[in-house]
Scaffold this motif. Sequence first.
Motif, mmCIF file in Angstrom:
data_model
loop_
_atom_site.group_PDB
_atom_site.id
_atom_site.type_symbol
_atom_site.label_atom_id
_atom_site.label_comp_id
_atom_site.label_asym_id
_atom_site.label_seq_id
_atom_site.Cartn_x
_atom_site.Cartn_y
_atom_site.Cartn_z
ATOM 1 N N VAL A 1 95.615 45.705 35.623
ATOM 2 C CA VAL A 1 95.292 45.131 34.313
ATOM 3 C C VAL A 1 96.416 44.226 33.847
ATOM 4 C CG1 VAL A 1 94.863 45.686 31.888
ATOM 5 C CG2 VAL A 1 93.768 47.034 33.686
ATOM 6 N N LEU A 2 97.661 44.659 34.033
ATOM 7 C CA LEU A 2 98.802 43.826 33.635
ATOM 8 C C LEU A 2 98.820 42.526 34.423
ATOM 9 C CD1 LEU A 2 101.415 43.319 32.134
ATOM 10 C CD2 LEU A 2 102.607 44.699 33.869
ATOM 11 N N GLY A 3 98.538 42.592 35.718
ATOM 12 C CA GLY A 3 98.498 41.370 36.526
ATOM 13 C C GLY A 3 97.414 40.421 36.057
ATOM 14 N N ALA A 4 96.255 40.965 35.725
ATOM 15 C CA ALA A 4 95.169 40.122 35.222
ATOM 16 C C ALA A 4 95.537 39.505 33.875
ATOM 17 C CB ALA A 4 93.893 40.940 35.092
ATOM 18 N N LEU A 5 96.225 40.264 33.018
ATOM 19 C CA LEU A 5 96.659 39.743 31.720
ATOM 20 C C LEU A 5 97.618 38.575 31.903
ATOM 21 C CD1 LEU A 5 96.735 40.227 28.577
ATOM 22 C CD2 LEU A 5 98.788 41.592 29.007
ATOM 23 N N ARG A 6 98.593 38.749 32.764
ATOM 24 C CA ARG A 6 99.561 37.671 33.002
ATOM 25 C C ARG A 6 98.878 36.443 33.584
ATOM 26 N NH1 ARG A 6 104.073 41.706 35.730
ATOM 27 N NH2 ARG A 6 105.234 42.185 33.806
ATOM 28 N N GLU A 7 97.961 36.653 34.514
ATOM 29 C CA GLU A 7 97.278 35.520 35.145
ATOM 30 C C GLU A 7 96.399 34.779 34.142
ATOM 31 O OE1 GLU A 7 96.140 32.653 37.684
ATOM 32 O OE2 GLU A 7 97.758 34.129 37.958
ATOM 33 N N ARG B 1 98.676 32.703 32.003
ATOM 34 C CA ARG B 1 99.232 31.601 32.793
ATOM 35 C C ARG B 1 98.186 30.520 33.062
ATOM 36 N NH1 ARG B 1 100.162 34.311 37.102
ATOM 37 N NH2 ARG B 1 102.107 35.206 36.296
ATOM 38 N N SER B 2 96.971 30.929 33.342
ATOM 39 C CA SER B 2 95.938 29.961 33.734
ATOM 40 C C SER B 2 95.218 29.347 32.535
ATOM 41 C CB SER B 2 94.902 30.643 34.632
ATOM 42 O OG SER B 2 95.502 31.191 35.779
ATOM 43 N N ASP B 3 94.913 30.160 31.522
ATOM 44 C CA ASP B 3 94.039 29.714 30.446
ATOM 45 C C ASP B 3 94.691 29.695 29.074
ATOM 46 O OD1 ASP B 3 91.911 29.521 32.318
ATOM 47 O OD2 ASP B 3 91.590 31.682 32.150
ATOM 48 N N SER C 1 89.051 36.019 27.858
ATOM 49 C CA SER C 1 89.232 37.266 28.611
ATOM 50 C C SER C 1 90.376 38.121 28.080
ATOM 51 C CB SER C 1 89.487 36.944 30.088
ATOM 52 O OG SER C 1 90.672 36.158 30.238
ATOM 53 N N LEU C 2 91.250 37.530 27.259
ATOM 54 C CA LEU C 2 92.424 38.270 26.791
ATOM 55 C C LEU C 2 92.059 39.419 25.856
ATOM 56 C CD1 LEU C 2 95.049 35.442 26.132
ATOM 57 C CD2 LEU C 2 94.996 37.101 27.993
ATOM 58 N N TYR C 3 90.964 39.305 25.130
ATOM 59 C CA TYR C 3 90.609 40.344 24.172
ATOM 60 C C TYR C 3 90.505 41.707 24.868
ATOM 61 C CZ TYR C 3 89.560 36.665 20.777
ATOM 62 O OH TYR C 3 89.657 35.607 19.911
ATOM 63 N N THR C 4 89.735 41.757 25.943
ATOM 64 C CA THR C 4 89.543 43.015 26.653
ATOM 65 C C THR C 4 90.820 43.448 27.356
ATOM 66 O OG1 THR C 4 87.211 42.469 27.008
ATOM 67 C CG2 THR C 4 88.164 44.171 28.405
ATOM 68 N N PRO D 1 106.409 42.139 26.803
ATOM 69 C CA PRO D 1 106.821 40.731 26.705
ATOM 70 C C PRO D 1 105.653 39.746 26.643
ATOM 71 C CG PRO D 1 108.205 41.890 28.284
ATOM 72 C CD PRO D 1 107.092 42.824 27.920
ATOM 73 N N VAL D 2 104.644 39.942 27.485
ATOM 74 C CA VAL D 2 103.513 39.008 27.467
ATOM 75 C C VAL D 2 102.668 39.234 26.210
ATOM 76 C CG1 VAL D 2 101.950 40.455 28.832
ATOM 77 C CG2 VAL D 2 101.662 37.990 28.844
ATOM 78 N N LEU D 3 102.599 40.458 25.728
ATOM 79 C CA LEU D 3 101.874 40.720 24.485
ATOM 80 C C LEU D 3 102.571 40.034 23.306
ATOM 81 C CD1 LEU D 3 100.986 44.507 24.898
ATOM 82 C CD2 LEU D 3 99.400 42.576 24.992
ATOM 83 N N ARG D 4 103.899 40.056 23.297
ATOM 84 C CA ARG D 4 104.621 39.354 22.228
ATOM 85 C C ARG D 4 104.332 37.861 22.273
ATOM 86 N NH1 ARG D 4 109.465 41.917 24.357
ATOM 87 N NH2 ARG D 4 109.541 44.077 23.638
ATOM 88 N N HIS D 5 104.247 37.313 23.471
ATOM 89 C CA HIS D 5 103.935 35.876 23.606
ATOM 90 C C HIS D 5 102.547 35.578 23.055
ATOM 91 C CE1 HIS D 5 103.580 31.864 25.358
ATOM 92 N NE2 HIS D 5 102.429 32.246 25.893
ATOM 93 N N ILE D 6 101.571 36.405 23.400
ATOM 94 C CA ILE D 6 100.215 36.204 22.873
ATOM 95 C C ILE D 6 100.220 36.313 21.355
ATOM 96 C CG2 ILE D 6 97.869 37.137 22.836
ATOM 97 C CD1 ILE D 6 98.392 38.127 25.724
#
Length: 472
Positions: free
Chosen positions: A345-351, A354-356, A362-365, A380-385
């Motif tokens: 799930v973390l990998g999918a979140l980062r991707e 990075r991509s979109d 898709s980030l909501y889920t 860290p990625v959640l803070r960025h979002i």
Amino acid sequence: MFDPVIAPSGTLLGLLQRGRGDGTLHALAAPRAEALAALNHCVLSDPRQDWQVENRSLYYARLYLDLHGGLEEIEAHLFGADDVLDTEESRTGLALAVLGHLAAYGREDALALLRRYAATGSNWAWALDELALRDDDSGLRGLAAPILARFPATPEGDAELAAAVRDAFEPRPWRLWAEDRRETIGARVRAAREQGSFDRWQRQLRPTGPRPGWSVQAVFEWAQEGLDRGSPLHVPAARCLTAVAGPDDRPLIVEAARGGPDGARCAALHYLAEARDPAVLDLIEAAAVSDSRIVAEAAVAAFERMCGDAAVDRARGWVHRPDPLGASAAGVLACRGDARDATLVLGALREAVRSDGPDAPSLYTLVDGTGRLEVACAAPVLRHIYRETASSQLRGRTARALAATDPSFATGFAVECLWDCEETTREIAALHAETGDVRVAERLRRLAADPAEEDEVQSAVRSRIGPDLPKV
């Protein structure tokens, strides 16, 4: 409505457009003229990605009060020539909602503007709904004549009036006007209310559209006819299959899902997914790469609706696919996976980020999943979002995930969330913000005393008020 242009997140305008709590805090610290200019820009050019879902009106109204802002810019916006040329609700809805909150706070100038706009403006119904919640009976009765004058005393005008009464979000003004003794007011409104009730009764009796025959093949034909008309019916068709299909019909349905016409194939995929048929996952995988866009989308949608261990196990194998089925698999793991799926799930979140970018659908889920699985290294990625997304809905869900994953949330983002535009985000903040911060204590007191605040937020606030935070 066109897509709004959102300023960078580090600017005062960008913060206010996003509805972030830091927007209010920065505005109160900025030169008043600069803060009011940014605030007016937001109210007159609605910055929301989805104006029907995201909240901004109370957030902006509170800032008008804190800045002692005038309403001249809003008045010019409401009564300009564009009000005749552009009658879309989205052009004036935010401004009218802000005026409604200001009127509730006792701003007589806001109440006067709402009355005037209800009498003369194109989006009068919205203004009337705001007044129905805030104005007194005398003020509402004074609007009866100008509003009814919008509907000529002709059969067409009477029909439009009946529709307006029937569809009114707030019925209070119409009830008051129905009591008016004047023939041109009370009698017309009473007749319109009766006609509206009759229309509603007729709609309940009238068939809403074509109905399939009671056989599997008839349902497939109905689904295809709908698709040919441009109205996809495969989801309701799948429900019809649940009612008419028996064990002997399975071979026909599986064959349709494997290679039938698009309408039948989509309906069959949804039906088999709901039934958790053992063959459906292979059929979905094959359909996901179909040349038909509607079939590929239906396959992904059918998979997302599936429950059970088999779907989760297959998602673990599909999550690395660089296509919509792979993204859907990541969402399934975020919703229904367990601790072993945290890395996926973390990998999918980062991707996805990075991509979109930080506003990817898709980030909501995925954000919800990182919180549910308590993926600590996702912070860290959640803070960025949180900082960058233009969606206040996504930011609120990110705040909830941060509360579960980030030890610094209580002393960091939770503090600014107390001023956020979304009540669910303020509720999260009220439950987690560190009360040792003097700003937090004062804000909690203010929220507890604010009659415009949501009950859920006030309940969360009062659960935090103790000996060190005297009750209001």
